[in-house]
Design a protein around this motif. Structure first.
Motif, short mmCIF file in Angstrom:
data_model
loop_
_atom_site.label_atom_id
_atom_site.label_comp_id
_atom_site.label_asym_id
_atom_site.label_seq_id
_atom_site.Cartn_x
_atom_site.Cartn_y
_atom_site.Cartn_z
N CYS A 197 44.69 33.50 30.37
CA CYS A 197 43.84 34.58 29.87
C CYS A 197 43.40 35.45 31.04
CB CYS A 197 42.64 34.02 29.11
SG CYS A 197 41.42 33.21 30.17
N PRO A 198 42.93 36.66 30.79
CA PRO A 198 42.52 37.55 31.89
C PRO A 198 41.44 36.95 32.79
CG PRO A 198 42.77 38.81 29.86
CD PRO A 198 42.91 37.36 29.48
N MET A 199 40.47 36.26 32.22
CA MET A 199 39.39 35.69 33.04
C MET A 199 39.93 34.67 34.03
SD MET A 199 35.97 33.61 31.83
CE MET A 199 36.98 32.32 31.08
N ALA A 200 40.83 33.80 33.58
CA ALA A 200 41.40 32.79 34.47
C ALA A 200 42.20 33.45 35.59
CB ALA A 200 42.29 31.84 33.67
N LEU A 201 42.91 34.52 35.27
CA LEU A 201 43.70 35.22 36.29
C LEU A 201 42.79 35.91 37.31
CD1 LEU A 201 46.38 36.74 33.90
CD2 LEU A 201 46.78 34.94 35.60
N ARG A 202 41.71 36.50 36.85
CA ARG A 202 40.78 37.17 37.77
C ARG A 202 40.14 36.18 38.73
NH1 ARG A 202 39.32 40.25 33.04
NH2 ARG A 202 37.59 38.81 32.68
N GLN A 203 39.85 34.99 38.26
CA GLN A 203 39.16 34.00 39.09
C GLN A 203 40.02 33.46 40.22
OE1 GLN A 203 37.86 31.10 36.19
NE2 GLN A 203 35.86 32.06 35.95
N THR A 204 41.32 33.70 40.20
CA THR A 204 42.17 33.21 41.27
C THR A 204 41.90 33.92 42.59
OG1 THR A 204 43.92 34.81 40.73
CG2 THR A 204 44.01 32.65 39.65
N GLY A 205 41.29 35.10 42.55
CA GLY A 205 41.05 35.85 43.78
C GLY A 205 42.24 36.68 44.21
N ILE A 206 43.31 36.69 43.44
CA ILE A 206 44.47 37.52 43.75
C ILE A 206 44.11 38.98 43.50
CG2 ILE A 206 46.87 38.03 43.13
CD1 ILE A 206 47.18 35.11 42.36
N ALA A 207 44.35 39.82 44.50
CA ALA A 207 43.88 41.20 44.45
C ALA A 207 44.39 41.94 43.22
CB ALA A 207 44.29 41.93 45.73
N GLU A 208 45.65 41.72 42.86
CA GLU A 208 46.23 42.44 41.73
C GLU A 208 45.58 42.09 40.41
OE1 GLU A 208 49.22 42.45 44.98
OE2 GLU A 208 47.79 41.03 44.14
N PHE A 209 44.91 40.95 40.34
CA PHE A 209 44.27 40.53 39.10
C PHE A 209 42.79 40.89 39.04
CE2 PHE A 209 47.50 36.81 38.94
CZ PHE A 209 48.47 37.69 38.48
N GLU A 250 54.02 42.25 35.07
CA GLU A 250 53.45 42.21 36.42
C GLU A 250 52.80 40.87 36.70
OE1 GLU A 250 50.78 45.47 36.68
OE2 GLU A 250 52.28 46.98 36.12
N ILE A 251 52.14 40.31 35.69
CA ILE A 251 51.51 39.00 35.86
C ILE A 251 52.57 37.93 36.14
CG2 ILE A 251 50.26 37.17 34.62
CD1 ILE A 251 48.72 39.42 33.19
N ALA A 252 53.66 37.97 35.39
CA ALA A 252 54.73 36.99 35.58
C ALA A 252 55.32 37.08 36.98
CB ALA A 252 55.81 37.19 34.52
N GLN A 253 55.52 38.29 37.47
CA GLN A 253 56.08 38.46 38.81
C GLN A 253 55.14 37.93 39.89
OE1 GLN A 253 57.06 42.60 39.24
NE2 GLN A 253 58.76 42.52 37.79
#
Length: 236
Positions: free
Chosen positions: A41-53, A96-99
């Protein structure tokens, strides 16, 4: 890491130089009529700290699952456990997320079955699809099952992708009985020692209930040093 407890009748004690944060679910496997699917989900992706997310917003629709198109004109609904959701394939950011997560070392079979749901649905999907295991306590005197000690516990299924943070403290900021730390001399070397132990986690596990196969994990990738994480500073 490199820490020890205060002994009986002894002074001192030393906190570890490597601190591990709680692990968070990034991608969660769920059974479906098409086989296992991996959901995030978007929240989990944002929490990774990856700039693109970091600027990843909410999904266009909240009650659907976004997946890669499989070539069929009409996408049938997909069940994620007990939850049946419409399938959408028109969210441009999915590619983009998959890449990006592929760079993290996540296997291709997970990326090919990746789905994204809303933050609210993700919470329900995870909580509803944890494995529930039943066990019984053993009487240490008799070695037999203890009467009235049946219990259940929840476990994350194999294939769950987790992420967390490792903080490596600068050894120069600590002393052992007024002496400098000699095992390592920089946060980078602390991290190197931790990384050297990653392969053992897949076979020996970490945490409790290791005899039941719990705690075994594979470290897929580690974040490179940021510009702010230079020698003399703590490394995350």
């Amino acid at each position: 890491m490199f820490g020890f407890a205060k002994g009986i009748g002894a002074s001192g004690g030393f906190a570890g130089l490597a601190a591990f944060s709680d692990m968070h679910v990034l991608i969660f496997p769920v059974a479906s009529q098409l086989g296992p699917q991996w959901i995030t989900c978007p929240m989990a992706l944002r929490q990774t700290g990856i700039a693109e997310f970091s600027e990843l917003g909410d999904l266009p629709e909240q009650q659907v699952v976004y997946r890669k198109a499989d070539g069929t004109a009409a996408q049938p609904p997909l069940n994620l456990g007990w939850l049946l959701l419409p399938v959408k394939t028109d969210w441009q950011q999915l590619g983009e997320i998959a890449q990006k997560i592929e760079v993290l070392g996540i296997p291709g079979y997970i990326i090919s079955r990746l789905g994204v749901v809303s933050d609210k649905l993700f919470t329900h999907i995870v909580n509803s699809n944890l494995e529930v295991r039943t066990s019984v306590a053993i009487d240490p005197v008799t070695g037999a099952a203890e009467e009235g000690a049946l219990f259940t516990y929840e476990a994350m299924p194999r294939g769950t992708v987790l992420f967390g943070e490792l903080t490596c403290r600068n050894p120069k900021h600590f002393k052992i009985n007024q002496d400098d730390v000699k095992a390592v001399d920089s946060p980078e070397k602390v991290r190197d020692v931790v990384n050297g132990a990653n392969s053992y986690l897949e076979h020996l596990g970490i945490g409790g209930m290791g005899s039941r196969g719990m705690g075994r994990l594979r470290v897929l990738a580690t974040k490179e040093l940021a510009d702010a994480d230079k020698p003399g500073k703590e490394v995350s």
